[in-house]
Design a protein around this motif. Structure first.
Motif, mmCIF file in Angstrom:
data_model
loop_
_atom_site.group_PDB
_atom_site.id
_atom_site.type_symbol
_atom_site.label_atom_id
_atom_site.label_comp_id
_atom_site.label_asym_id
_atom_site.label_seq_id
_atom_site.Cartn_x
_atom_site.Cartn_y
_atom_site.Cartn_z
ATOM 1 N N GLY B 398 0.780 -1.221 0.000
ATOM 2 C CA GLY B 398 0.000 0.000 0.000
ATOM 3 C C GLY B 398 0.815 1.276 0.000
ATOM 4 O O GLY B 398 0.285 2.367 -0.171
ATOM 5 N N PHE B 399 2.130 1.159 0.196
ATOM 6 C CA PHE B 399 2.988 2.341 0.166
ATOM 7 C C PHE B 399 3.657 2.415 -1.196
ATOM 8 O O PHE B 399 4.063 1.395 -1.762
ATOM 9 N N THR B 400 3.775 3.626 -1.712
ATOM 10 C CA THR B 400 4.493 3.797 -2.958
ATOM 11 C C THR B 400 5.955 4.094 -2.648
ATOM 12 O O THR B 400 6.268 5.049 -1.953
ATOM 13 N N ILE B 401 6.821 3.232 -3.132
ATOM 14 C CA ILE B 401 8.255 3.411 -2.912
ATOM 15 C C ILE B 401 8.862 3.878 -4.225
ATOM 16 O O ILE B 401 8.926 3.126 -5.202
ATOM 17 N N GLY B 402 9.274 5.131 -4.239
ATOM 18 C CA GLY B 402 9.772 5.739 -5.460
ATOM 19 C C GLY B 402 11.211 5.370 -5.754
ATOM 20 O O GLY B 402 11.839 4.591 -5.037
ATOM 21 N N ARG B 403 11.729 5.979 -6.805
ATOM 22 C CA ARG B 403 13.085 5.663 -7.249
ATOM 23 C C ARG B 403 14.107 5.928 -6.154
ATOM 24 O O ARG B 403 14.929 5.074 -5.816
ATOM 25 N N PHE B 404 14.052 7.137 -5.577
ATOM 26 C CA PHE B 404 15.058 7.482 -4.562
ATOM 27 C C PHE B 404 14.885 6.637 -3.309
ATOM 28 O O PHE B 404 15.858 6.309 -2.632
ATOM 29 N N ALA B 405 13.631 6.286 -3.008
ATOM 30 C CA ALA B 405 13.402 5.434 -1.843
ATOM 31 C C ALA B 405 14.043 4.067 -2.052
ATOM 32 O O ALA B 405 14.590 3.476 -1.129
ATOM 33 N N ASN B 406 13.981 3.555 -3.301
ATOM 34 C CA ASN B 406 14.657 2.286 -3.594
ATOM 35 C C ASN B 406 16.141 2.384 -3.284
ATOM 36 O O ASN B 406 16.724 1.505 -2.636
ATOM 37 N N TYR B 407 16.739 3.460 -3.801
ATOM 38 C CA TYR B 407 18.178 3.627 -3.573
ATOM 39 C C TYR B 407 18.470 3.876 -2.104
ATOM 40 O O TYR B 407 19.504 3.470 -1.592
ATOM 41 N N TYR B 408 17.520 4.550 -1.461
ATOM 42 C CA TYR B 408 17.683 4.781 -0.024
ATOM 43 C C TYR B 408 17.798 3.444 0.707
ATOM 44 O O TYR B 408 18.682 3.248 1.542
ATOM 45 N N LEU B 409 16.912 2.508 0.358
ATOM 46 C CA LEU B 409 16.939 1.209 1.039
ATOM 47 C C LEU B 409 18.230 0.459 0.729
ATOM 48 O O LEU B 409 18.822 -0.197 1.598
ATOM 49 N N LEU B 410 18.699 0.577 -0.507
ATOM 50 C CA LEU B 410 19.989 -0.044 -0.856
ATOM 51 C C LEU B 410 21.104 0.559 -0.013
ATOM 52 O O LEU B 410 21.987 -0.137 0.511
ATOM 53 N N MET B 411 21.022 1.885 0.143
ATOM 54 C CA MET B 411 22.063 2.596 0.898
ATOM 55 C C MET B 411 22.016 2.228 2.387
ATOM 56 O O MET B 411 23.057 2.197 3.049
ATOM 57 N N VAL B 412 20.815 1.954 2.911
ATOM 58 C CA VAL B 412 20.706 1.505 4.311
ATOM 59 C C VAL B 412 21.499 0.218 4.488
ATOM 60 O O VAL B 412 22.240 0.041 5.460
ATOM 61 N N LEU B 413 21.376 -0.657 3.493
ATOM 62 C CA LEU B 413 22.113 -1.920 3.538
ATOM 63 C C LEU B 413 23.623 -1.668 3.537
ATOM 64 O O LEU B 413 24.377 -2.241 4.331
#
Lengths: 285, 589
Positions: B398-413
């Motif tokens: 139900g949440f929209t995860i945009g382009r930068f959010a994707n990279y954000y999650l990669l960066m968290v890793l």
């Protein structure tokens, strides 16, 4: 103690020149296994310079230093690895590390875990860390600082800092311990405690070479005493021999002796040493 | 006790002072519901009566905090534990926070709209209401002092001896950590999402005073003790909060800020190994980020790349970037690490600039054709993991995860990896030798540490981590150009900002550089109204912080003692004989 005298440290013809000034001149010197040897001399006689030559902080201009028969490379960390540990005249603890960490750093040469092992944290790493800590705690118990393991070194009283420096040096499991004025600034009780400590270290089978100005301390402890004046070894022998030697008395009491090692010479040596230290800083590592 | 030793700064009876605090706090919070100005021209629309907007919310929260602390000072059951130190400082500081944000708002309204006439009566009421607790707070008797100077200091000081807390059950401790994480995430998200500079300034005022108040109340000490008991739980909560951040965002722009903060923070953490642990001043560190970014750009299949046919998968590109940075680090480190202190700083500064200029010139005309010169390498394709394209928005639960959010999650890793590398390296034989080298290089070598080798490892490891962050940053920004990789500039990352993030946040800690990076990224981003004066403001802020808190915002235990000589023995809180050895990052994680 073994009756066979095997030399631990052999300095042959060690000469240290700073520019035109000769701080240490052709000193031959031996420390045997299980011995406590004192090195005395007036201020500026070159005692600490000689120490620095032995431990690789200075590269001697001439001569060699060997430990148990192998010639030592003039690199401090290799000298420590070979088995010579030292303390410093003005305490050089890692002030912002805890007491335990200071001793653990002393274990550096006797442990092997590198970066990968630290990052992967395998069972070997944990075992080695645990063993190191146990060994360090043994040493802290030996000098009586086990209760202060988590104190910062800078917060210890002066006498305990001196002790900790000795424990840190012992952590490298040396065969020879060099103590540079271990009782400087201590009160009589602390000096006596240090005396006991040095004997205890010798009883562990570690030879001790110490520079000291406290004559009673030196003559009480030492099996042999060497006197360094103006960079040259003047006398070497048992306490009685040295104490009776007129030249030693003359050197200490300031009677003119071969051109009087006075204040001007002392200043010269110091200045030259200081200059050399700054100039070697760039290439030292 | 004599009369002079228990007086307050303002001569009022104790009962009146406390009443002023409580009433003032409530009045401040209530005044947020009034209309402060007549026009919606001032951002946030403060014209409604009955509903706070923008900066009024901050006034409301500050007023609420003052009220709560005032009640705690009244020994209201349940709130008493809020001030374990039993001192006045939390009251003074929360009162000042409410005063600061309210008066900042009122003055901004008058200044931006051109005159006091633009204030509605509500604005005046708020200004007066927020002044009351300040008067009350400074009227509280401060028993420890005699002269005015010391009195002022005592009002904002944390006492040295805080009574030990009653033991609490592990579950309560975990609940507290969870709650703190949620509050922290909410505060951080609010800060990133502030839409205009005024709101961000107000936010900073409230947060600074609130955190300061919590610190002086002794709550921070309590909290760090709880954290020390639940280290891995806290770490897990921290990363859970970091992962949760993009799910709280509706606008991908803020995720962009998030990912940039993470990249900046990761590089700062890498620099912290070099500067904070090994004590090597590196002024050209951003070059390693550049090497990683350029390497990734070259091998990731951009059509403008010199090797446009090459398209490595991300893991290979990331490893290549880290490896290239590592090699570059060793090449620079090997000749320079024989130098000490100032010399090293100057040489690294030189090498950092050489990288940028070299990259600028490798365009096929002035040099070999590798980097496309000032044009850089554009159109780096988005990453694609098993069909999951990071360049596109996805709907997750139900949440929209945009382009930068994707990279954000990669960066968290990536940051999780870097944090792990940092903490593990710091708490080991090699980490101890870094600190020993920093403390006294001569003594360290006399203890058998090969100074050159150990410093080179620190340098190479720091470089590799920066390179790793660089590979992600190349994909996030679509293109790499030479300009960001300079020594100093008005926007991060550059070497000066990286170093500032480490020093400002707290050298030798994990959280410090990340917090420093977040602040240093957000300040230029949010305070656009400062325009060309932002570097000046930044410089002033840095000077003030270094004057009053030289150990950084988050202090390493060692540094704290180094800069604030208390004359006391540092008696550790717990002497564990069986537990893990005193961690290097004890105060930092």
């Amino acid at each position: 103690m073994s009756t066979v005298t095997t030399p631990v440290l052999e300095a042959r013809n060690v000469t240290m020149r700073f520019g035109g000034l000769t701080a240490v001149r052709s000193v031959d010197f031996t420390v045997n296994a299980g011995e406590i040897v004192g090195l005395i001399g007036p201020n500026g006689a070159g005692k600490t310079t000689f120490f620095n030559c032995l431990t690789g902080l200075y590269v001697p201009t001439e001569g060699t230093v060997s430990y148990k028969g192998t010639v030592l490379p003039p690199k401090p960390h290799l000298v420590t690895q070979a088995g010579i540990a030292r303390t410093f005249q003005n305490i050089r603890l890692f002030a912002n590390m805890t007491v335990l960490e200071n001793v653990l750093v002393g274990r550096h040469t006797r442990t092997k875990e590198g970066l990968w092992s630290a990052l992967l944290r395998g069972p070997g790493f944990k075992k080695a860390e645990k063993a190191s800590e146990e060994r360090a705690m043994e040493l802290l118990e030996f000098i009586g600082l086990e209760a202060k393991r988590d104190h910062l070194a800078r917060n210890l009283p002066y006498g305990e800092q001196r002790k900790l420096e000795i424990a840190r040096a012992l952590a490298s499991e040396p065969g020879l311990l060099l103590l540079d004025e271990p009782t400087a600034g201590m009160n009589p009780q602390e000096t006596r405690a240090t005396e006991e400590l040095v004997f205890a270290i010798r009883d562990k089978g570690i030879a001790v070479l110490l520079i000291e100005h406290d004559m009673r301390f030196v003559f009480n402890l030492s099996d042999r005493v060497a006197v360094l004046v103006q960079g040259e070894k003047l006398v070497e022998g048992t306490s009685d021999v040295v104490q009776a030697d007129e030249r030693v008395i003359a050197a200490y009491l300031g009677e003119p002796f071969e051109g009087d090692p006075g204040a001007s010479e002392t200043a010269e040596v110091d200045a030259a040493e200081a200059q050399s230290t700054t100039s070697t800083k760039g290439e030292g590592q | 006790m004599t009369d002079t030793t228990t007086r307050g700064l303002i001569p009022l009876p104790l009962a009146a002072a406390r009443a002023l605090l409580l009433a003032g706090g409530i009045a401040t919070a209530a005044s947020a519901f009034l209309a402060w100005t007549w026009t919606s021209e001032f951002p946030g629309d403060l014209t409604y009566t009955g509903y706070p907007g923008g900066l009024q919310w901050l006034t409301f929260i500050a007023g609420l905090l003052t009220t709560v602390f005032a009640l705690a000072a009244y020994d209201v059951p349940g709130l008493r534990g809020l001030i374990p130190a039993r001192n006045n400082a939390p009251l003074v500081l929360t009162a000042l926070g409410g005063f600061g944000v309210t008066w900042y708002t009122v003055v901004s309204i008058a200044a931006e709209l051109g005159g006091l006439a633009n204030l509605e009566p509500g604005g005046w009421i708020a200004a007066i209401a927020s002044l009351l607790p300040v008067i009350g707070a400074f009227a509280l008797p401060e028993p420890r002092t005699s002269n005015t100077d010391a009195l002022l200091k005592a009002y904002i000081a944390k006492p040295d001896n805080i009574p030990a807390p009653a033991p609490i059950s592990p579950w309560v401790e975990r609940a507290i950590i969870t709650l703190a994480t949620i509050v922290g995430l909410a505060v951080f998200t609010y800060g990133i999402d502030t839409e205009y500079g005024e709101l961000f300034v107000g936010f900073l005022i409230v947060v600074v005073f609130a955190v300061w108040a919590l610190h002086t109340a002794g709550l921070m000490d309590r909290f760090s003790r709880i954290v020390a008991h639940n280290r891995s739980f806290t770490l897990a909560m921290g990363f859970a909060a970091a992962i949760a951040f993009p799910f709280t965002q509706t606008d991908d722009h803020y995720a962009n800020i998030g990912v940039n903060i993470l990249i900046f923070g990761t590089v700062a953490l890498g620099l912290n190994i070099v500067v904070g642990l090994a004590g090597l001043l590196d002024l050209g560190y951003v070059a390693f980020l550049g090497v990683g970014a350029y390497t990734a750009a070259l091998v990731s299949g951009s059509e403008f790349s010199r090797f446009s046919g090459v398209h490595f998968p991300f893991w290979a590109a990331a490893l290549a970037g880290a490896a290239a940075s590592l090699i570059f680090g060793v090449l620079i480190g090997a000749p320079t690490l024989r130098l000490r202190g100032d010399y090293l700083a100057i040489v690294t500064l030189g090498f950092g600039e050489i990288f940028r200029i070299a990259v600028n010139n490798m365009d096929g005309e002035s040099g070999p054709d590798i980097t496309n010169g000032p044009n850089g390498i554009p159109s780096i394709p988005d990453l694609n993991f098993f069909g999951f394209n990071l360049g596109q928005a996805h709907d997750i639960a139900g949440f929209t995860i945009g382009r930068f959010a994707n990279y954000y999650l990669l960066m968290v890793l990536i940051m999780a990896i870097v944090v792990l590398v940092y903490t593990r390296a710091a708490d080991s034989r090699i980490g101890r030798s870094w600190i020993a080298i920093r403390e006294d290089e001569t003594a360290a070598t006399a203890m058998g540490i090969n100074g050159f080798r150990v410093k080179l490892i620190a340098f190479a490891l720091g470089a590799a981590l920066a390179g790793l962050a660089g590979t992600v940053s190349a994909h996030v920004t679509y293109s790499v150009v030479p300009t960001p990789y300079q020594f100093a500039g008005s926007t991060p990352p550059n070497s000066a900002f990286l170093l500032a993030a480490v020093v400002l946040g707290g050298m030798g800690t994990v959280a410090g550089p990340i917090l420093g990076a977040a602040l240093l990224y957000l300040l230029p981003e949010k305070l656009v109204f400062l325009q060309d004066k932002s570097l000046l403001a930044f410089g002033i802020a840095l000077i003030l912080l270094m004057r009053f808190r030289p150990e950084g915002i988050i202090a390493n235990r060692r540094r704290q003692l180094e800069f604030h000589e208390t004359g006391q023995l540092d008696v550790p809180e717990t002497t564990t004989l069986t537990g893990e050895p005193a961690a290097v990052t004890k105060a930092g994680a």
